[in-house]
Scaffold this motif. Structure first.
Motif, PDB file in Angstrom:
ATOM      1  N   LEU A  49       0.841  -1.209   0.106  1.00 31.77           N
ATOM      2  CA  LEU A  49      -0.053   0.050   0.223  1.00 31.77           C
ATOM      3  C   LEU A  49       0.913   1.149   0.046  1.00 31.77           C
ATOM      4  N   LEU A  50       1.893   1.091   0.689  1.00 31.36           N
ATOM      5  CA  LEU A  50       2.592   2.303   1.078  1.00 31.36           C
ATOM      6  C   LEU A  50       3.596   2.533  -0.555  1.00 31.36           C
ATOM      7  N   PHE A  51       3.832   1.327  -0.916  1.00 32.84           N
ATOM      8  CA  PHE A  51       4.793   1.426  -2.175  1.00 32.84           C
ATOM      9  C   PHE A  51       3.753   2.060  -3.405  1.00 32.84           C
ATOM     10  N   LEU A  52       2.440   1.689  -3.383  1.00 34.84           N
ATOM     11  CA  LEU A  52       1.512   1.991  -4.297  1.00 34.84           C
ATOM     12  C   LEU A  52       1.194   3.505  -4.237  1.00 34.84           C
ATOM     13  N   ALA A  53       1.180   3.935  -2.904  1.00 32.95           N
ATOM     14  CA  ALA A  53       0.727   5.277  -2.438  1.00 32.95           C
ATOM     15  C   ALA A  53       1.991   6.187  -3.286  1.00 32.95           C
ATOM     16  N   ALA A  54       3.121   5.702  -2.719  1.00 37.41           N
ATOM     17  CA  ALA A  54       4.419   6.621  -3.460  1.00 37.41           C
ATOM     18  C   ALA A  54       4.402   6.713  -5.013  1.00 37.41           C
ATOM     19  N   VAL A  55       3.958   5.582  -5.641  1.00 32.99           N
ATOM     20  CA  VAL A  55       4.145   5.618  -6.848  1.00 32.99           C
ATOM     21  C   VAL A  55       2.945   6.630  -7.458  1.00 32.99           C
ATOM     22  N   ILE A  56       1.693   6.671  -6.875  1.00 33.47           N
ATOM     23  CA  ILE A  56       0.589   7.330  -7.281  1.00 33.47           C
ATOM     24  C   ILE A  56       0.870   8.808  -7.019  1.00 33.47           C
TER      25      ILE A  56
END
Lengths: 271, 284
Positions: A49-56
């Motif tokens: 989730l953190l990774f995805l948020a960072a990418v977003i």
């Protein structure tokens, strides 16, 4: 209503993610999907989730725009979550009438929810940040080895890119036909599911006819511009790896190692 | 000068068949057409719906090949298999519906599609894309999605897409039929500039009379035949004949003609409002 679907729609910003090589993004998306199915504890999902948020955040695409595309899939998510919630056997937590909610069921439902939601957001990040042409270019290059076993990679890539280009046009057309039929008294909203499916026929028939006509026109236009398959074609935007892509691969690798090794730690399991 | 396009006795028929494949009817869309088009000219082909003008246009870049007769494009016979790609490169084609001829989801990629197919080297493609987009005044939209453009803008992108192939001749098959007046003006302006500044031969297929007043030569088609040819002035003197062919004449021409019928001595071949005003002033 139909315009809300954002899946397969490019959103232009000048972010780093946009400028990455499509092969990186393709492989990244696939690896991200794989990682989602490797986790056995909540920590893995948290990292994802953190990774995805960072990418977003790095894409500069408004989150609300991304979420718009998910509305249509909400039903699917709810059904899957509910089925998992009630159908999983295990230690009963709540019981009413014929239904039992188990501890395992809750865990499973939450897990499935995050998996599907992240799968959808993950794949829409790829399509939002990569022009369909770029995306199919990436597939064409990335899957070139399949040519050896006679897979028509170029043709498949071309078909996909054309399909993506025509999604908004056909959606608009569907909208138009629906309005035209509504204006003539077509009833699309009431009745049971079978009635409603039947009511779709007068919308789908003209839509099919017009898409065949469009396909025919497009084929002429492509031929008129000397299209003759992948042989002898040059590229306006040939794919070239840059240092940016190398960094992206490293980040991806680090994410995979960390998320999967943490996500499979038995100590962090909640059941 | 050599003719860029020449046709001799071209015949093309559409054959209707029933479910078993038996012939139920034959429509001769192009009926023994012979014409020559000079390099650098602005040509208009006029005709009402079903007059065969679009079918004829498709012969000019080998999308269709004649059943009888011959079409030469820059000296190449379109019937010969080996010429097909050179013909298409020489005579580019712009179609009626702007949505159905834009292949790529970004303007600049679409303009690059033709050169990519021809195997032009990458840097050269970029140069051509830039030049073509500037020529039609769409350079600032190069990163846009075609879906967000107006009809006239889309059609100009299509023209740029053809232009990037460096054709000697552009055939436009009713490019303005689906556009609003604003879009029509934009497209026509772009086409006229190409003809004047770049020296590209333009063949404009249309049923709007106002679009042909600036042409060097006009061909009028009816039921597959070329029934009139000449300069716009020569053609528009024949108001009665045009009406018989179910074609409208430009309003100033019509007004001048009606006035003349009532005995006002106006000259023949008035095409624009200004000319009419001038002619009336000159009466005194």
């Amino acid at each position: 209503m139909l315009r809300d679907i954002t899946l397969g729609q490019y959103y232009q910003t000048e972010s780093v993610i946009h400028r990455l090589d499509p092969r990186v993004k393709l492989l990244g998306t696939i690896l991200f999907f794989i990682s989602l199915f490797c986790f056995s504890n909540p920590a893995g999902y948290a990292i994802a989730l953190l990774f995805l948020a960072a990418v977003i955040i790095t894409t500069h695409v408004p989150f609300s725009y991304m979420i718009k595309g998910m509305k249509t899939i909400v039903v699917l998510i709810i059904i899957t979550v509910v089925i998992n919630l009630f159908m999983t056997q295990g230690d009963v937590v709540v019981e009413f009438w014929k239904f039992k909610i188990t501890k395992q069921g809750i865990v499973m439902a939450v897990q499935i929810f995050f998996r599907i939601a992240m799968l959808i957001v993950g794949s829409s990040i790829m399509t939002l940040t990569t022009t369909p042409n770029h995306l199919t270019d990436g597939m064409e290059r990335g899957l070139r080895f399949l040519k050896v076993i006679k897979v028509p990679v170029h043709e498949i890539a071309m078909m996909m890119s054309i399909a993506l280009r025509f999604i908004p046009i056909l959606l608009e057309e569907t909208d138009k036909i629906m309005k035209a039929q509504l204006a003539r008294g077509a009833d699309l909203e009431s009745g049971n599911i079978f009635k409603r499916i039947k009511a779709m026929v007068p919308i789908l028939v003209p839509l099919f006819i017009s898409s065949f006509r469009r396909a025919n026109d497009l084929a002429s236009a492509m031929e008129a511009r000397c299209y003759r398959g992948g042989e002898g074609r040059t590229k306006m935007k040939p794919l070239k790896y840059t240092s940016r892509d190398a960094v992206a691969y490293l980040v991806l690798f680090a994410y995979m190692v960390v998320s999967i090794s943490v996500g499979r730690l038995d100590a962090l399991k909640i059941m | 000068m050599m003719d860029i396009i020449r046709t001799k006795d071209v015949v093309y028929e559409y054959i209707r068949r029933d479910d078993e494949g038996a012939v139920t009817g034959i429509t001769t869309a192009v009926d023994h057409v012979s014409l020559g088009i000079k390099q650098g000219d602005f040509i208009a082909i006029l005709g009402h719906n079903g007059s065969g003008k679009s079918t004829l246009a498709k012969h000019f870049n080998a999308i269709l090949t004649p059943e009888e007769g011959t079409v030469w494009v820059d000296g190449m016979d379109t019937l010969e298999e080996k010429n097909v790609w050179n013909v298409r490169q020489t005579a580019g084609m712009v179609f009626q519906n702007p949505d159905n001829q834009i292949i790529a989801p970004v303007v600049e990629e679409d303009v690059g599609f033709g050169p990519e197919n021809m195997g032009v080297p990458t840097e050269e493609i970029w140069k051509r894309v830039e030049e073509s987009l500037k020529a039609v005044g769409m350079y600032e939209f190069r990163k846009h999605s075609p879906n967000n453009l107006s009809g006239g803008q889309k059609q100009r992108v299509s023209i740029a897409g053809v232009l990037a192939m460096k054709p000697k001749c552009i055939v436009l098959d009713e490019p303005t039929a689906m556009l609003d007046p604003q879009g029509r003006r934009e497209v026509l302006k772009a086409v006229h500039e190409l003809n004047k500044l770049e020296g590209v031969t333009v063949i404009l297929i249309t049923h709007y009379m106002e679009e042909v007043t600036d042409a060097d030569k006009v061909f009028v088609m009816d039921s597959g035949k070329v029934v009139m040819q000449g300069t716009p002035k020569q053609i528009f003197t024949l108001v009665d004949e045009l009406k018989e062919l179910r074609l409208d004449v430009p309003q100033p021409t019509l007004l001048a003609w009606e006035l003349k019928k009532r005995g006002i001595p106006l000259p023949d071949g008035i095409l624009t409002g200004e000319e009419l005003v001038q002619a009336i002033k000159d009466l005194k």
